[in-house]
Design a protein around this motif. Structure first.
Motif, PDB file in Angstrom:
ATOM      1  N   ASP A 136       0.802  -1.233   0.000  1.00 53.73           N
ATOM      2  CA  ASP A 136       0.000   0.000   0.000  1.00 53.73           C
ATOM      3  C   ASP A 136       0.833   1.280   0.000  1.00 53.73           C
ATOM      4  O   ASP A 136       0.286   2.364  -0.102  1.00 53.73           O
ATOM      5  N   PHE A 176       2.426   3.621  -5.343  1.00 55.55           N
ATOM      6  CA  PHE A 176       1.424   4.237  -6.226  1.00 55.55           C
ATOM      7  C   PHE A 176       1.970   4.286  -7.652  1.00 55.55           C
ATOM      8  O   PHE A 176       3.171   4.312  -7.851  1.00 55.55           O
ATOM      9  N   ALA A 230      -3.758   8.219  -1.249  1.00 56.67           N
ATOM     10  CA  ALA A 230      -4.856   7.306  -1.544  1.00 56.67           C
ATOM     11  C   ALA A 230      -6.184   8.063  -1.598  1.00 56.67           C
ATOM     12  O   ALA A 230      -7.106   7.667  -2.310  1.00 56.67           O
ATOM     13  N   SER A 237      -8.228   0.792  -5.213  1.00 59.39           N
ATOM     14  CA  SER A 237      -7.744   0.101  -4.012  1.00 59.39           C
ATOM     15  C   SER A 237      -6.306  -0.384  -4.172  1.00 59.39           C
ATOM     16  O   SER A 237      -5.578  -0.535  -3.207  1.00 59.39           O
ATOM     17  N   HIS A 284      -4.105   1.277  -5.763  1.00 61.73           N
ATOM     18  CA  HIS A 284      -3.320   2.494  -6.013  1.00 61.73           C
ATOM     19  C   HIS A 284      -2.926   2.637  -7.489  1.00 61.73           C
ATOM     20  O   HIS A 284      -1.851   3.141  -7.805  1.00 61.73           O
TER      21      HIS A 284
END
Lengths: 289, 394, 240
Positions: free
Chosen positions: B146, B149, B342, B359, B361
């Motif tokens: 997470d 990106f 996000a 979700s 990214h």
């Protein structure tokens, strides 16, 4: 007509490979060196054509300059790189040759830029001739015409002139040729000069066809040319010509029939491996290393 | 080893000349003022990817200069910590560890290729460092976790959008498809082929070529035989230029639709007059009436000596987005910046308006299309049906 | 014609012949005999200029040619029929002859070619064939013919009979005798001692690089088993 179009493509590829690979064959025949740096000679030939053509506005001047300058580079490679290393095993000059190729590719990148150079005016690349429903590109035609003129010329030179016969004699038996008064050093210079001039012409024509000369222009043709001279039976000019045309045609047809899972560049090596398994001595196989 | 906060001397283990070349480049970049927030920057400055790396580097430096000139972020200035990753995975991991360990960097823009971004992403993820991959297209980059990106569309969504554009917008049905045989080219083409039936697009034949190839005689002959309504091709400018030139030279006059990486002035230069009538997917609209875009354009041209391509623009945008996220997070704390990224909503970047991230990214954003007319990029519309090319979710 | 004065020669640090002194009179056939590895080939390659001279000198008609380059010696009148023929095998018969006359004006080629063909009519029939496809005897004829194109005054012939049928050996030796009658000086290395003594005027035996016998062919024949011992002795110590 589709198959004729493919044949046109294949033959023009083949002619390009032949002009590139013959220089390698000549050097191998004379010195038993795999002249890998020939790819740098090819690339230099392409750069000189595009740079001089852009500076003067004349393609003809570009090619003339390339045919004059590139052989000097080829001869210098022999004189400054190979000659001092000839006393060592043949893989020593070959490794030096690989080193020079890498160095030159970076030099081209630094001097002429990452993005490569394009022709300011390149009408040939966009000119086509139609014969029935078969299309010829002007550059493809130039590749074929150049190759035919050059190889007929070379044939006449090497069979009808004393210098040409002496050249072949030196390739065949250097020491005995010296006994009859042939200067083997001059023959080596001639060898590198002619091989390099051919590479320059091929490089210039490929540059026109791509309308782009980038630092890696020599890379692909170089390893294909190595495959070709092995296919052609190492040192045999006739074998090299046959192997060049065969590879050009196999690639042209192969790309469309097996191109979905094997790209054109891999075909050369598939052909090489297959042939070496069936005929280790190459197509002509008169002489092996 | 190859470390250079922009004013420090550069060490590049290539030839002396290439080192000089790079130094001359760096010294032209402005020196940052008092540096408070460090942003790590990985770019390929040497090796075969150096063309794009150079553009990315110039754009990244411009972005940081612009941010600092406007007063920085939250009262703090941005300091750029640049490393050459040579677009290689081993160098990417090595420089990622240096950024984390030696420089204490918490936020990174990866301005490099897939191989590099894919290798660096897990390293940053583990260390809790935020990374925006400006234009790395390998799916694994965002799958690393997470903190990662991506600011560019993945291949399959771009391919799906292309099918929509060809079938619906242009109304062309019979297509010859040509793809470069790397992961990205294949993935993009798969996206195209998968979506094609939805828009009544029929793929007559598929051809592939190696990235090293510049002679397309066989493919050209085959396309001639296919006699399609249009040609769709994936490739980079250095393959696309010769390909389009050779297609046109063979008398193929139908529209050619090219993938994102066609987008380069150099493509027009190589293909010459043959470039006209080529559509480029996921390009950026250079004529958009946007002050920032026009300023970026002229500024880049002045610094680099050539017009910016997609790589430059998206790298600039990556820094702008990062700065905005820091601002919104109110801190350069990586977990907070990650959450702010996000939560991005309708953020204007050079390419248009970024709707946000999904979700995984991956970006959610319309795809703009350019067409080349008289040797110039012209806008040829925007694909806004976001559901038609939704990126994969977590 | 040819004088070797304490000639030592070899390759690099290896010495193949030591202190060889001999004199070859003009218009004679001089046989150089001895076992394999005795230094015979090295001696004539030294005369041709192909290996390093480590000591002594080579005089051609009184002129010192020790330091002349190999490439220049052909113009001084020295020509070689090398061991194993060493034809330019992917050149035709005609082309091999052309190379033979390379150091001389092309205008003289036609007449010289006629002369070669008059000695060896078989070569005329095969003149457009690749020399590699000739029989052993024909190849030897071509090797001699090629050397004749170089207008030699001194002909160096290495292993004339090796691998040839007796009929071909006769034919080639007859040609050498005819050339001698025309005034050519010939140095002949030969394995077949009897045949060599038949045609030679002078004989020299080398063994392990040393000169062990020198005299006229008649004397050597008269010495009989004694002479054979020189050759035999060499066999035992020859490195092979």
């Amino acid at each position: 007509m589709y198959y004729v179009d493919l044949a046109v493509t294949g033959i023009s590829f083949g002619c390009m490979y032949a002009m590139m690979a013959v220089g390698l064959t000549l050097v191998y025949g004379l010195l038993r060196i795999l002249h890998v740096a020939h790819a740098a000679v090819f690339a230099l030939g392409a750069y000189v054509v595009v740079l001089v053509a852009n500076a003067t506005g004349s393609l003809i001047l570009g090619f003339l300059a390339s045919i004059l300058i590139t052989p000097l580079f080829g001869v210098a490679i022999y004189r400054l790189l190979y000659q001092p290393l000839l006393k060592y095993r043949p893989d020593v000059p070959m490794i030096a040759s690989v080193g020079l190729l890498v160095l030159m590719q970076d030099a081209f990148r630094i001097v002429f830029g990452e993005q490569g150079v394009t022709f300011r005016s390149n009408p040939l690349a966009f000119t086509t001739f139609n014969l029935g429903s078969v299309t010829f590109n002007a550059v493809q035609l130039a590749l074929v015409i150049s190759a035919v003129v050059i190889f007929v010329g070379l044939h006449v030179f090497t069979t009808r002139t004393r210098m040409g016969i002496g050249w072949r004699a030196t390739v065949s038996r250097p020491q005995i040729a010296t006994s009859f008064g042939i200067d083997s050093i001059k023959v080596r210079y001639l060898n590198f000069a002619i091989g390099s001039a051919l590479a320059a012409i091929a490089g210039g024509l490929v540059a026109l066809l791509n309308n782009l000369v980038d630092p890696s222009i020599g890379a692909v043709v170089s390893y294909k040319a190595l495959a070709i001279i092995v296919l052609g039976g190492l040192g045999s000019v006739r074998g090299t010509l046959i192997a060049s045309l065969v590879l050009g045609l196999v690639e042209a047809y192969g790309t469309v029939f097996i191109g979905d899972w094997l790209d054109r560049d891999a075909i050369a090596f598939l052909a090489l491996i297959a042939l070496l398994m069936i005929r280790p001595q190459g197509f002509t196989g008169a002489r092996t290393a | 080893m190859p470390k250079h906060p922009s004013s420090a001397p550069v060490f590049i283990k290539k030839a002396a000349l290439s080192a000089m070349f790079a130094i001359s480049l760096l010294t032209t970049a402005a020196m940052p003022a008092k540096a408070d927030i460090k942003i790590g920057f990985q770019v390929p400055l040497t090796g075969p990817a150096a063309t794009d790396g150079k553009s990315a580097q110039i754009a990244g430096q411009m972005a940081v200069d612009d941010i600092n000139a406007a007063g920085g972020v939250n009262g703090e200035k941005i300091q750029l910590v640049t490393y050459d990753d040579q677009a290689k995975s081993d160098q990417a991991i090595f420089t990622a560890n240096k950024l984390i360990g030696e420089d204490g960097v918490k936020l990174v823009v990866n301005g490099s290729y897939s191989a590099s971004g894919r290798a660096a992403a897990p390293v940053f993820q583990q260390a809790g460092v935020v990374m925006i991959s400006a234009y790395g297209v390998h799916p694994d980059i965002t799958k690393a976790g997470d903190y990662n990106f991506r600011l560019v569309h993945l291949g399959p969504p771009q391919g799906a959008a292309t099918a929509l554009y060809i079938g619906k917008t242009l109304g062309l049905k019979k297509i010859s498809a040509i793809t470069m045989d790397n992961d990205y080219g294949q993935a993009t083409m798969d996206g195209f082929v998968g979506a094609a039936p939805k828009y009544g697009v029929e793929v007559l034949n598929k051809y592939s070529y190696s990235l090293k190839d510049r002679q397309f005689g066989s493919i050209v002959a085959s396309v001639k035989r296919d006699n399609p309504d249009a040609v769709y091709a994936t490739g980079y400018f250095f393959t696309a230029g010769p390909l389009v030139a050779q297609l046109r030279a063979a008398g193929i006059t139908v529209p050619i639709i090219g993938s994102q990486a066609f987008d380069s002035e150099k493509f027009i230069e190589i293909a010459g007059p043959a470039a006209d009538g080529t559509y480029i997917m996921d390009s950026f609209d250079r004529d958009r009436k946007d002050e920032k875009l026009q300023k970026f354009f002229s500024g880049f041209k002045e610094k680099a000596g050539y017009s910016p391509e997609g790589v430059a623009a998206i790298t600039y945008s990556s820094f702008m987005l990062m700065a905005d996220a820091i601002k919104r997070a109110g801190s350069a704390e990586p977990a907070k910046v990650r959450d702010a990224l996000a939560a991005t909503k309708n953020f204007p970047i050079l390419e248009g308006t970024l709707n946000g991230f999904n979700s995984l990214h991956e970006i959610i954003m319309p795809i703009s299309v350019n067409v080349i007319k008289d040797g110039k990029f012209k806008s040829a519309g925007m694909i806004t049906d976001l559901d038609a090319f939704a990126p994969p979710e977590k | 014609m040819l004088t070797l004065d304490r000639l030592s020669c070899g390759y690099g640090s290896v010495q193949a012949a030591h202190d060889v002194s001999l004199h070859v009179t003009k218009g004679s056939i001089f046989a150089l005999l001895g076992p394999n590895g005795a230094g015979k080939t090295s001696t004539i390659m030294a005369v041709m200029g192909h290996i390093d001279i480590q000591g002594g000198s080579i005089l051609l008609e009184g002129a010192d040619i020790t330091k002349r380059r190999a490439i220049d010696r052909v113009r001084l009148g020295v020509a070689l029929v090398p061991e194993g023929r060493q034809l330019f095998s992917d050149l035709t018969v005609d082309e091999n002859l052309t190379v033979g006359g390379y150091a001389f004006p092309a205008s003289s080629d036609a007449a010289k070619r006629e002369r070669v063909f008059s000695y060896f009519p078989r070569l005329y029939e095969r003149r457009n064939q690749m020399s590699g496809s000739l029989s052993g005897g024909e190849q030897q004829m071509l090797a001699i013919g090629r050397a004749l194109m170089a207008e030699p005054r001194l002909l160096l012939v290495d292993e004339l009979s090796l691998g040839l049928m007796p009929k071909m050996v006769d034919l080639c030796l007859d040609a050498l005798l005819a050339l001698k009658r025309e005034g050519l000086t010939i140095v002949l290395i030969e394995q077949n001692t009897a045949r060599a003594l038949d045609v030679a005027d002078q004989v020299c035996v080398l063994s392990s690089g040393l000169q062990v016998y020198q005299g006229t062919a008649a004397e050597a024949k008269a010495a009989g088993s004694m002479f054979a011992k020189f050759l035999g002795m060499g066999d035992e110590v020859a490195p092979g």
